[in-house]
Design a protein around this motif. Structure first.
Motif, mmCIF file in Angstrom:
data_model
loop_
_atom_site.group_PDB
_atom_site.id
_atom_site.type_symbol
_atom_site.label_atom_id
_atom_site.label_comp_id
_atom_site.label_asym_id
_atom_site.label_seq_id
_atom_site.Cartn_x
_atom_site.Cartn_y
_atom_site.Cartn_z
ATOM 1 N N GLU A 352 0.841 -1.191 0.000
ATOM 2 C CA GLU A 352 0.000 0.000 0.000
ATOM 3 C C GLU A 352 0.878 1.243 0.000
ATOM 4 O OE1 GLU A 352 -3.511 2.244 2.618
ATOM 5 O OE2 GLU A 352 -2.849 0.193 3.120
ATOM 6 N N VAL A 353 0.509 2.204 -0.820
ATOM 7 C CA VAL A 353 1.179 3.502 -0.851
ATOM 8 C C VAL A 353 0.160 4.516 -0.324
ATOM 9 C CG1 VAL A 353 2.370 5.216 -2.263
ATOM 10 C CG2 VAL A 353 2.508 2.786 -2.874
ATOM 11 N N SER A 354 0.362 4.978 0.889
ATOM 12 C CA SER A 354 -0.592 5.909 1.496
ATOM 13 C C SER A 354 -0.486 7.273 0.845
ATOM 14 C CB SER A 354 -0.325 6.028 3.004
ATOM 15 O OG SER A 354 -0.447 4.762 3.625
ATOM 16 N N ALA A 355 -1.562 8.034 0.927
ATOM 17 C CA ALA A 355 -1.598 9.367 0.333
ATOM 18 C C ALA A 355 -0.504 10.244 0.908
ATOM 19 C CB ALA A 355 -2.962 10.002 0.560
ATOM 20 N N GLY A 356 0.206 10.957 0.044
ATOM 21 C CA GLY A 356 1.231 11.891 0.465
ATOM 22 C C GLY A 356 2.557 11.259 0.832
ATOM 23 N N THR A 357 2.725 9.962 0.614
ATOM 24 C CA THR A 357 3.992 9.291 0.953
ATOM 25 C C THR A 357 4.743 8.912 -0.317
ATOM 26 O OG1 THR A 357 3.025 7.061 0.989
ATOM 27 C CG2 THR A 357 2.952 8.353 3.040
ATOM 28 N N THR A 358 6.015 8.545 -0.118
ATOM 29 C CA THR A 358 6.862 8.122 -1.232
ATOM 30 C C THR A 358 7.300 6.688 -1.012
ATOM 31 O OG1 THR A 358 7.696 10.349 -1.662
ATOM 32 C CG2 THR A 358 9.030 8.506 -2.457
ATOM 33 N N THR A 359 7.066 5.861 -2.027
ATOM 34 C CA THR A 359 7.510 4.468 -1.999
ATOM 35 C C THR A 359 8.548 4.276 -3.096
ATOM 36 O OG1 THR A 359 5.447 3.586 -1.099
ATOM 37 C CG2 THR A 359 6.814 2.072 -2.370
ATOM 38 N N ALA A 360 9.709 3.763 -2.711
ATOM 39 C CA ALA A 360 10.773 3.490 -3.676
ATOM 40 C C ALA A 360 10.819 1.996 -3.960
ATOM 41 C CB ALA A 360 12.120 3.958 -3.132
#
Length: 588
Positions: A352-360
Motif C-alpha cells: 500500500e502507498v498511502s496518500a502523500g507518501t513516497t515508496t521506492a
C-alpha cells in the motif's frame, strides 16, 4: 473475401452500397446489350437492309451511351465509398490502437502496424474505385450475352453458359499460388518498414559502428526478403495467368468452331455467323480483364482480413460508470501478471502507498519494477488480484478518471515531432500559455528554449531527436508538472545524464513530487534513503520491505544492494594508474 471489405464500410456510407451494386448491374446490362445489338446491326448490313441497320444502330448508340453514363456514375459512387472508407477505417484503427494493452505492442512491430493502417487501408480503397466493378462485369456481362444469344442460336448460347463457370474455376485454381504468397509479401514489407524507420532513427549509432548502407545487414536482409517475396509472387501468378489465357482462347476457338459448323451446315447465315463470332470475342473480353485484376482483388481481400483481425484484437475493458474518488492512495492486493500466460513476471505483489507518501522500488534489472508502475496506471490488466487507485479498482474506473489522477515520468521519454510548447502542453491541452511557461521554468525547460533560435516554437524532431536525453527528460517532467496530478509514478532516468543535466532534472523531480503520492523506481541513493517505504523486488516478488534504516539493520538483500551502490558511487580511476595505462596504449 468481399464480405470482409463490405464489413469495413462505415455506417454513413452503407446506404450507397445498394446504389453502387445497382449501377454495376445496370452497367453490365447496358454493356451486354451493346454487344448483343451488334448482331442485328451486322445482319442488316450484310443483308443490305440499311433501314433496319440504322434502327438497330440507334438502339446500339443508346446502349453505348447508357454504358458510359452508368460507368461514370458507378465510378463516382465507388470512389465516394472508397474515400469514406479510407478516412473512417484509419480513424477506427487509430482509436482501436489507443485501447490495446501495451503488451500487444511488444509482439507487433511498428512496421506491421503502419503496413496495416496505411498500406492495407489503401488496398481496400481500390475495391470500390476500380476493382470490384470489372470483376463483377466479368461474370454478369458473359451471362447476359449468353442468355441473349439464345434468341439467335441456342447451341452457341449453351456452349457459352457451360464454358463460363469452367473458366471461373480455372481462374480461381490458377491464382492459388499468388494467394499463398500474399501473406509473405505482407510480412516482408512489414519487416522492411520497421528496418527503414530503425535505420533513419538510429543514424548516430549506425555511423559510429560503420553499419550504414550495405554494412547494415538487418536492413539489407529485410529489403532482400521483400524483393524475393515480391518476385516469388510474380512468378507464382504468371503461370496461372498464362493457363487462364490459354483456356480463354480455347473457349473462343470452341465458340468459333460451333458457329462455323452451324454456318456450313446451313443453319446460320453468313451474316449471323460473323455477328456471333464478333459477339464471342466480346464475350471473353471481360474475362481477360478480370483475370488481370483478380490478384489485386484477392490482395485487397487479404488486406481487409488483416484489418478486421486487427480490429478484433481484445481491448482493455472500459468502465463507464463514474466513481467517487477518495484520497490519492495505491493498493496492490496479491497481484500476479505476465506478458505471456506461461511466463509470470509479477507474483503475489501486495503493498500500500498511502496518500502523500513516497515508496521506492529497487531491485536487479528485469525484476519487474517498471511493470509495477505501469500496472498501477493500467497499461495492462492483472492476471489475478487487484489494484486500487483513489479507493477504487482501476478496472472499475473510466480511463479518463484513472489517468487524471496519475502523472507518468518514465525512462523511455517520447516527444512528438512538434514544437517544445506543444509537447509540454500535452500534459494539459487546455492550459494557458502562462501555465505552460511556468511548468517549463520549474523543469528548467526555459534554459533549453533560450538558446534555440525559435524558442518555444522549436520543432524537436521525431522522438525528440534534436534534443539530448536530459533535455527530453526535462520536457517530460514539465508535462507532468503542467498536469499536476495527485499521484506521480516515476521511473528515474538520471543515471545516463551528465552531472549538470542530472542536477537540473532532480530539481524538476523535487518540484513534481512535492506534496504528492509518489511511487518511484529509484536509482539515486538519496531518493532511496528518503523514501517512506522501500520495496526490494526480485524475480517479480517483493522479498523485503521497510524504511531505509530498517532494511539496513536486517542485513539482507537491500543492505547488500545499498553497499554495492555506495561502493560504485565512490569508484574512480587512480591518476597514476590511468596515466600509466594511457602511456602504454600510446606506445610511450
Amino acid at each position: 473475401m468481399i464480405r470482409g471489405v463490405l464489413a469495413l464500410i462505415p455506417d454513413e456510407f452503407r446506404r450507397f452500397t445498394p446504389r453502387y451494386l445497382a449501377l454495376v448491374v445496370l452497367l453490365a446490362l447496358s454493356q451486354a446489350a451493346a454487344y448483343l445489338l451488334s448482331v442485328p446491326v451486322l445482319q442488316a448490313l450484310f443483308d443490305g437492309n440499311y433501314g433496319d441497320a440504322w434502327r438497330w444502330t440507334s438502339w446500339l448508340a443508346v446502349a453505348v451511351a447508357a454504358t458510359a453514363v452508368f460507368g461514370y456514375l458507378q465510378s463516382m459512387v465507388g470512389l465516394r465509398i472508397g474515400v469514406g472508407m479510407l478516412r473512417s477505417v484509419q480513424t477506427r484503427l487509430g482509436d482501436h490502437l489507443s485501447t490495446l494493452p501495451l503488451g500487444w505492442f511488444g509482439t507487433t512491430g511498428s512496421g506491421a502496424i503502419s503496413r496495416i493502417i496505411v498500406g492495407n487501408v489503401r488496398e481496400i480503397l481500390g475495391v470500390f474505385s476500380h476493382l470490384l466493378s470489372p470483376v463483377l462485369n466479368a461474370v454478369l456481362v458473359p451471362i447476359v450475352v449468353a442468355v441473349g444469344i439464345l434468341f439467335v442460336d441456342w447451341r452457341v448460347s449453351v456452349a457459352m453458359l457451360i464454358s463460363l463457370p469452367l473458366l471461373l474455376v480455372v481462374n480461381r485454381l490458377a491464382n492459388v499460388g499468388y494467394s499463398r504468397s500474399n501473406q509473405r509479401i505482407h510480412d516482408a514489407a512489414s519487416e522492411a518498414n520497421s528496418r527503414v524507420v530503425e535505420f533513419a532513427q538510429a543514424q548516430p549509432v549506425l555511423r559510429a559502428f560503420g553499419a550504414t548502407g550495405a554494412g547494415n545487414k538487418a536492413l539489407d536482409g529485410a529489403l532482400r526478403r521483400q524483393q524475393k517475396a515480391s518476385t516469388d509472387a510474380v512468378f507464382a501468378s504468371v503461370p496461372g495467368l498464362m493457363v487462364f489465357a490459354l483456356c480463354v482462347h480455347a473457349v473462343f476457338l470452341l465458340l468459333v468452331y460451333v458457329v462455323i459448323g452451324r454456318a456450313t451446315g446451313g443453319d446460320l447465315s453468313i451474316a449471323s455467323a460473323i455477328a456471333l463470332i464478333a459477339v464471342s470475342s466480346r464475350f471473353i473480353e471481360p474475362l481477360n480483364q478480370a483475370a488481370q485484376l483478380s490478384n489485386a482483388l484477392r490482395s485487397a481481400g487479404s488486406a481487409a482480413q488483416r484489418i478486421n483481425t486487427f480490429l478484433a484484437e481484445r481491448e482493455l475493458a472500459e468502465a463507464t460508470a463514474p466513481v467517487q474518488l477518495s484520497e490519492p492512495s495505491i493498493v496492490f492486493d496479491d497481484v500476479a501478471f505476465g506478458y505471456s500466460e506461461d511466463e509470470p513476471l509479477i507474483t503475489g505483489a501486495s503493498f500500500e502507498v498511502s496518500a502523500g507518501t513516497t515508496t521506492a522500488i529497487v531491485g536487479p534489472s528485469g525484476s519487474g519494477k517498471t511493470t509495477l508502475l505501469r500496472l498501477a496506471s493500467r497499461y495492462y490488466d492483472v492476471d489475478s488480484g487487484s489494484i486500487s487507485v483513489g479507493g477504487h479498482d482501476v478496472r472499475q474506473q473510466p480511463s479518463e478518471t484513472l489517468l487524471g489522477q496519475v502523472s507518468l515520468v518514465f525512462q523511455d521519454v517520447y516527444l512528438f515531432n512538434q514544437t517544445i510548447e506543444e509537447n509540454v502542453r500535452l500534459g494539459r491541452p487546455d492550459a494557458t500559455a502562462d501555465e505552460v511557461r511556468r511548468a517549463g521554468e520549474m523543469a528548467r525547460v526555459d534554459e533549453i528554449v533560450e538558446r534555440l533560435p525559435d524558442g518555444w516554437a522549436t520543432v524537436v524532431g521525431e522522438g525528440g531527436a534534436s534534443l539530448s536525453g536530459g533535455e527530453r527528460q526535462r520536457i517530460s517532467i514539465a508535462r507532468a508538472l503542467l498536469k499536476d496530478a495527485p499521484i506521480v509514478l516515476l521511473d528515474e532516468a538520471t543515471s545516463a545524464l551528465d552531472p549538470h543535466s542530472e542536477a537540473v532534472v532532480v530539481r524538476g523531480i523535487h518540484e513534481l513530487t512535492r506534496d504528492k503520492t509518489v511511487v518511484v523506481v529509484a536509482h539515486r541513493l538519496s531518493t532511496i534513503a528518503h523514501a517512506d517505504q522501500i520495496l526490494f523486488v526480485d524475480a517479480g516478488r517483493i522479498v523485503e520491505r521497510g524504511t531505509h534504516d530498517e532494511l539496513l539493520e536486517q542485513g539482507g538483500r537491500y543492505a547488500a544492494f545499498w553497499g554495492e551502490r555506495s561502493r560504485a558511487t565512490g569508484w574512480h580511476l587512480a591518476p597514476s594508474t590511468y596515466r600509466s595505462d594511457l602511456n602504454g596504449a600510446l606506445g610511450g
